[in-house]
Scaffold this motif. Structure first.
Motif, PDB file in Angstrom:
ATOM      1  N   VAL A   1     -14.498   6.813   5.480  1.00 57.20           N
ATOM      2  CA  VAL A   1     -14.453   8.268   5.624  1.00 57.20           C
ATOM      3  C   VAL A   1     -13.001   8.710   5.539  1.00 57.20           C
ATOM      4  CG1 VAL A   1     -16.567   8.457   6.977  1.00 57.20           C
ATOM      5  CG2 VAL A   1     -14.383   8.103   8.150  1.00 57.20           C
ATOM      6  N   GLU A   2     -12.806   9.989   5.222  1.00 56.58           N
ATOM      7  CA  GLU A   2     -11.460  10.535   5.087  1.00 56.58           C
ATOM      8  C   GLU A   2     -10.689  10.449   6.405  1.00 56.58           C
ATOM      9  OE1 GLU A   2     -11.809  14.541   3.766  1.00 56.58           O
ATOM     10  OE2 GLU A   2     -12.857  14.001   1.903  1.00 56.58           O
ATOM     11  N   ALA A   3      -9.374  10.454   6.293  1.00 48.65           N
ATOM     12  CA  ALA A   3      -8.526  10.509   7.475  1.00 48.65           C
ATOM     13  C   ALA A   3      -8.830  11.773   8.278  1.00 48.65           C
ATOM     14  CB  ALA A   3      -7.058  10.497   7.053  1.00 48.65           C
ATOM     15  N   THR A   4      -8.655  11.679   9.584  1.00 52.00           N
ATOM     16  CA  THR A   4      -8.884  12.828  10.449  1.00 52.00           C
ATOM     17  C   THR A   4      -7.800  13.885  10.218  1.00 52.00           C
ATOM     18  OG1 THR A   4      -7.575  11.856  12.231  1.00 52.00           O
ATOM     19  CG2 THR A   4      -9.944  11.390  12.223  1.00 52.00           C
ATOM     20  N   ASP A   5      -8.099  15.103  10.637  1.00 49.69           N
ATOM     21  CA  ASP A   5      -7.122  16.189  10.508  1.00 49.69           C
ATOM     22  C   ASP A   5      -5.843  15.878  11.279  1.00 49.69           C
ATOM     23  OD1 ASP A   5      -8.851  17.611   8.911  1.00 49.69           O
ATOM     24  OD2 ASP A   5      -9.598  18.889  10.536  1.00 49.69           O
ATOM     25  N   GLY A   6      -5.999  15.215  12.425  1.00 47.87           N
ATOM     26  CA  GLY A   6      -4.826  14.859  13.213  1.00 47.87           C
ATOM     27  C   GLY A   6      -3.898  13.920  12.477  1.00 47.87           C
ATOM     28  N   LEU A   7      -4.477  12.907  11.810  1.00 47.40           N
ATOM     29  CA  LEU A   7      -3.655  11.966  11.043  1.00 47.40           C
ATOM     30  C   LEU A   7      -3.025  12.662   9.844  1.00 47.40           C
ATOM     31  CD1 LEU A   7      -2.533   9.197  10.396  1.00 47.40           C
ATOM     32  CD2 LEU A   7      -4.721   8.605   9.320  1.00 47.40           C
ATOM     33  N   LYS A   8      -3.797  13.517   9.170  1.00 47.06           N
ATOM     34  CA  LYS A   8      -3.254  14.234   8.013  1.00 47.06           C
ATOM     35  C   LYS A   8      -2.048  15.079   8.410  1.00 47.06           C
ATOM     36  CE  LYS A   8      -7.661  14.597   5.531  1.00 47.06           C
ATOM     37  NZ  LYS A   8      -8.696  15.535   5.045  1.00 47.06           N
ATOM     38  N   GLN A   9      -2.105  15.703   9.581  1.00 48.27           N
ATOM     39  CA  GLN A   9      -0.982  16.526  10.026  1.00 48.27           C
ATOM     40  C   GLN A   9       0.241  15.670  10.337  1.00 48.27           C
ATOM     41  OE1 GLN A   9      -0.986  19.991   9.988  1.00 48.27           O
ATOM     42  NE2 GLN A   9       1.203  19.525  10.151  1.00 48.27           N
ATOM     43  N   LYS A  10       0.032  14.534  10.962  1.00 46.76           N
ATOM     44  CA  LYS A  10       1.155  13.628  11.240  1.00 46.76           C
ATOM     45  C   LYS A  10       1.808  13.164   9.947  1.00 46.76           C
ATOM     46  CE  LYS A  10      -0.691  11.807  15.605  1.00 46.76           C
ATOM     47  NZ  LYS A  10      -1.261  10.617  16.284  1.00 46.76           N
ATOM     48  N   ILE A  11       0.995  12.890   8.930  1.00 44.37           N
ATOM     49  CA  ILE A  11       1.509  12.471   7.625  1.00 44.37           C
ATOM     50  C   ILE A  11       2.322  13.598   6.985  1.00 44.37           C
ATOM     51  CG2 ILE A  11       0.778  11.965   5.252  1.00 44.37           C
ATOM     52  CD1 ILE A  11      -1.461  10.206   6.552  1.00 44.37           C
TER      53      ILE A  11
ATOM     54  N   GLU B   1      13.401   4.039   8.365  1.00 46.88           N
ATOM     55  CA  GLU B   1      12.934   5.342   7.877  1.00 46.88           C
ATOM     56  C   GLU B   1      11.454   5.306   7.491  1.00 46.88           C
ATOM     57  OE1 GLU B   1      15.344   6.757   4.687  1.00 46.88           O
ATOM     58  OE2 GLU B   1      17.227   6.566   5.800  1.00 46.88           O
ATOM     59  N   LEU B   2      10.987   4.146   7.050  1.00 47.69           N
ATOM     60  CA  LEU B   2       9.615   4.010   6.561  1.00 47.69           C
ATOM     61  C   LEU B   2       8.640   3.508   7.622  1.00 47.69           C
ATOM     62  CD1 LEU B   2      10.578   2.391   3.151  1.00 47.69           C
ATOM     63  CD2 LEU B   2       9.460   4.625   3.405  1.00 47.69           C
ATOM     64  N   MET B   3       9.144   3.110   8.777  1.00 47.97           N
ATOM     65  CA  MET B   3       8.286   2.499   9.800  1.00 47.97           C
ATOM     66  C   MET B   3       7.123   3.402  10.220  1.00 47.97           C
ATOM     67  SD  MET B   3      10.753   0.416  12.450  1.00 47.97           S
ATOM     68  CE  MET B   3       9.481   0.412  13.710  1.00 47.97           C
ATOM     69  N   GLU B   4       7.422   4.676  10.450  1.00 44.61           N
ATOM     70  CA  GLU B   4       6.383   5.572  10.973  1.00 44.61           C
ATOM     71  C   GLU B   4       5.246   5.749   9.977  1.00 44.61           C
ATOM     72  OE1 GLU B   4       5.696  10.133  12.600  1.00 44.61           O
ATOM     73  OE2 GLU B   4       7.717   9.479  12.058  1.00 44.61           O
ATOM     74  N   ILE B   5       5.572   6.013   8.725  1.00 47.26           N
ATOM     75  CA  ILE B   5       4.524   6.250   7.737  1.00 47.26           C
ATOM     76  C   ILE B   5       3.740   4.976   7.448  1.00 47.26           C
ATOM     77  CG2 ILE B   5       5.975   5.865   5.673  1.00 47.26           C
ATOM     78  CD1 ILE B   5       3.243   8.572   6.092  1.00 47.26           C
TER      79      ILE B   5
ATOM     80  N   VAL C   1       0.838  -1.196   0.000  1.00 50.69           N
ATOM     81  CA  VAL C   1       0.000   0.000   0.000  1.00 50.69           C
ATOM     82  C   VAL C   1       0.876   1.249   0.000  1.00 50.69           C
ATOM     83  CG1 VAL C   1      -1.794   1.280   1.236  1.00 50.69           C
ATOM     84  CG2 VAL C   1      -1.872  -1.219   1.169  1.00 50.69           C
ATOM     85  N   ILE C   2       1.763   1.364   0.984  1.00 51.66           N
ATOM     86  CA  ILE C   2       2.606   2.561   1.086  1.00 51.66           C
ATOM     87  C   ILE C   2       3.576   2.674  -0.085  1.00 51.66           C
ATOM     88  CG2 ILE C   2       4.406   1.489   2.506  1.00 51.66           C
ATOM     89  CD1 ILE C   2       3.101   5.150   2.646  1.00 51.66           C
TER      90      ILE C   2
ATOM     91  N   LEU D   1       1.303   4.799  10.237  1.00 51.85           N
ATOM     92  CA  LEU D   1       0.302   5.861  10.176  1.00 51.85           C
ATOM     93  C   LEU D   1      -0.819   5.559   9.183  1.00 51.85           C
ATOM     94  CD1 LEU D   1       2.501   9.109  10.297  1.00 51.85           C
ATOM     95  CD2 LEU D   1       0.873   8.323  12.041  1.00 51.85           C
ATOM     96  N   ILE D   2      -0.472   5.027   8.020  1.00 52.61           N
ATOM     97  CA  ILE D   2      -1.514   4.867   6.987  1.00 52.61           C
ATOM     98  C   ILE D   2      -2.548   3.809   7.345  1.00 52.61           C
ATOM     99  CG2 ILE D   2      -0.042   5.727   5.122  1.00 52.61           C
ATOM    100  CD1 ILE D   2       0.097   2.754   4.152  1.00 52.61           C
ATOM    101  N   PHE D   3      -2.224   2.937   8.294  1.00 47.19           N
ATOM    102  CA  PHE D   3      -3.187   1.913   8.712  1.00 47.19           C
ATOM    103  C   PHE D   3      -3.823   2.236  10.064  1.00 47.19           C
ATOM    104  CE2 PHE D   3      -0.295  -0.454   5.850  1.00 47.19           C
ATOM    105  CZ  PHE D   3      -1.230  -0.868   4.906  1.00 47.19           C
ATOM    106  N   SER D   4      -3.542   3.414  10.614  1.00 44.95           N
ATOM    107  CA  SER D   4      -4.013   3.712  11.963  1.00 44.95           C
ATOM    108  C   SER D   4      -5.498   4.017  12.028  1.00 44.95           C
ATOM    109  CB  SER D   4      -3.215   4.879  12.553  1.00 44.95           C
ATOM    110  OG  SER D   4      -3.414   6.063  11.808  1.00 44.95           O
ATOM    111  N   GLU D   5      -6.117   4.401  10.905  1.00 45.56           N
ATOM    112  CA  GLU D   5      -7.561   4.644  10.892  1.00 45.56           C
ATOM    113  C   GLU D   5      -8.255   3.651   9.958  1.00 45.56           C
ATOM    114  OE1 GLU D   5      -7.283   9.332  12.193  1.00 45.56           O
ATOM    115  OE2 GLU D   5      -8.193   8.846  10.258  1.00 45.56           O
TER     116      GLU D   5
END
Length: 294
Positions: A275-285, A239-243, A209-210, A246-250
C-alpha cells in the motif's frame, strides 16, 4: 572473472499509472535522471521493482523501455531468481540476455533450503547462464541466510558468479566476505544505510534504493568511500541518513515511490499487497527534500 559492477547501481522501481498499469513514460524519465546524475548501472526487476506482481509480458515491456532509453550508456542487470530452480533456468534460457551485463539472482525464498541446497541451486543456474551472475542474499525476505561459506564456495567454483549483493544488514557478515573473498569477486552492499561502511572496508559499492532518487549525492558518496576519502564521504552520508531511514520505515518500494513522486518523477502507486506510504511519511519526505534541496 572479475566483478564488473562497481560504484552505484540502482534497484529501479516500476512506476505505475493511477489505474495500475506500468507507466513507461515515468520509467524512461527515471532512467534518464540516473544516467545524467552519476549512477553506474541499473538493476531491473528486483524487489524494489515489485517483480513478484509483474507479469511476464510486463517484464519484457519494462526491459524494452529501459533498454531503449538507456541506448547502451549504462550496464544493465536483470533480476532472474526464485525458489523453483527449473523455472529460473527456463527463464534464463528463454530471455535474450545479449543486452545485459549480468543477472541478479535471489537466494531461494520460502522453501528454506539447506546451505547445500542453496549451493546446488546456484550451481545449476551458473551452468545455464551465459552472462555474469550477482548472487543476492536478503534473509529478511527469503527466511534463510546464505552464509559467507556458501557464497565463497560458489565464488571459487564458478567463474560467472562474480559478486554478491549482500543485504543482511550484518556488518560481521560483510567483513567476513571482504576478508576471505577470492581476488576479483565483488561484495556489493544491498543495505543503503551500510553502503558507505562497506565501500570504505573494500567493497565494490552498492545496489541502492534511495540512490535512484538522489543519484548525484549518493553516487558521489560511494565514489568517495571507494577512494578511501572517509571524511568527505561521511559528510554526504550524514546528509542522506534521514531520507535513507524514512524510505524503509513502512515498506519498500512505497517509501522510495513517495520520494520519486515528491521529485515529480512518477506517482506513488504500488500494487497490492503493498500500500502507499502514509500521509505522515509523505510529509516527512517532503520536509526532508525541501531542506536537502535548499
Amino acid at each position: 572473472m572479475k566483478n564488473p559492477f562497481l560504484g552505484t547501481g540502482i534497484a529501479i522501481v516500476t512506476p505505475f499509472t493511477k489505474d495500475g498499469n506500468v507507466d513507461h513514460k515515468a520509467l524512461a524519465n527515471i532512467v534518464e535522471h540516473n544516467i545524467t546524475n552519476g549512477t553506474n548501472y541499473i538493476v531491473i526487476s528486483g524487489t524494489t521493482g515489485e517483480s513478484v506482481t509483474i507479469t511476464g509480458q510486463e517484464k519484457q515491456d519494462i526491459i524494452a523501455t529501459i533498454a531503449n532509453t538507456n541506448k547502451g550508456r549504462l550496464p544493465l542487470v536483470l533480476g532472474i531468481g526464485g525458489n523453483n530452480t527449473a523455472n529460473v533456468i527456463n527463464e534464463i534460457n528463454n530471455t535474450d540476455l545479449s543486452q545485459f551485463a549480468g543477472i541478479l539472482s535471489v537466494s531461494p525464498y520460502y522453501s528454506k533450503p539447506t546451505q547445500d541446497g542453496i549451493y546446488q541451486h546456484f550451481k545449476a543456474i551458473s551452468l545455464a547462464c551465459p552472462v555474469s551472475i550477482i548472487l543476492y542474499n536478503v534473509p529478511g525476505r527469503t527466511a534463510s541466510n546464505m552464509t559467507p561459506e556458501t557464497i565463497l564456495r560458489l565464488a571459487k567454483d564458478f567463474k560467472n558468479i562474480v559478486a554478491v549483493k549482500e543485504a543482511g544488514n550484518n556488518v560481521s557478515q560483510y567483513l567476513n566476505l571482504l576478508k576471505n573473498k577470492p581476488e576479483g569477486f565483488g561484495v556489493i552492499s544491498g543495505d543503503d544505510d551500510l553502503a558507505l561502511t562497506v565501500a570504505l572496508a573494500g567493497g565494490d559499492g552498492v545496489i541502492s534504493v534511495i540512490g535512484q532518487a538522489l543519484p548525484k549525492a549518493f553516487s558521489k558518496m560511494i565514489a568517495l568511500g571507494m577512494a578511501g576519502d572517509a571524511k568527505q564521504a561521511y559528510k554526504l552520508h550524514f546528509e542522506l541518513m534521514e531520507i535513507t531511514s524514512l524510505i524503509f520505515s513502512e515498506n519498500n518500494p512505497a517509501g522510495i515511490k513517495a520520494v520519486l513522486q515528491a521529485l515529480n518523477l512518477c506517482n506513488d502507486t504500488v500494487r497490492l499487497p503493498l500500500v502507499e506510504a502514509t500521509d505522515g511519511l509523505k510529509q516527512k519526505i517532503k520536509d526532508y527534500l525541501l531542506n536537502f534541496n535548499s
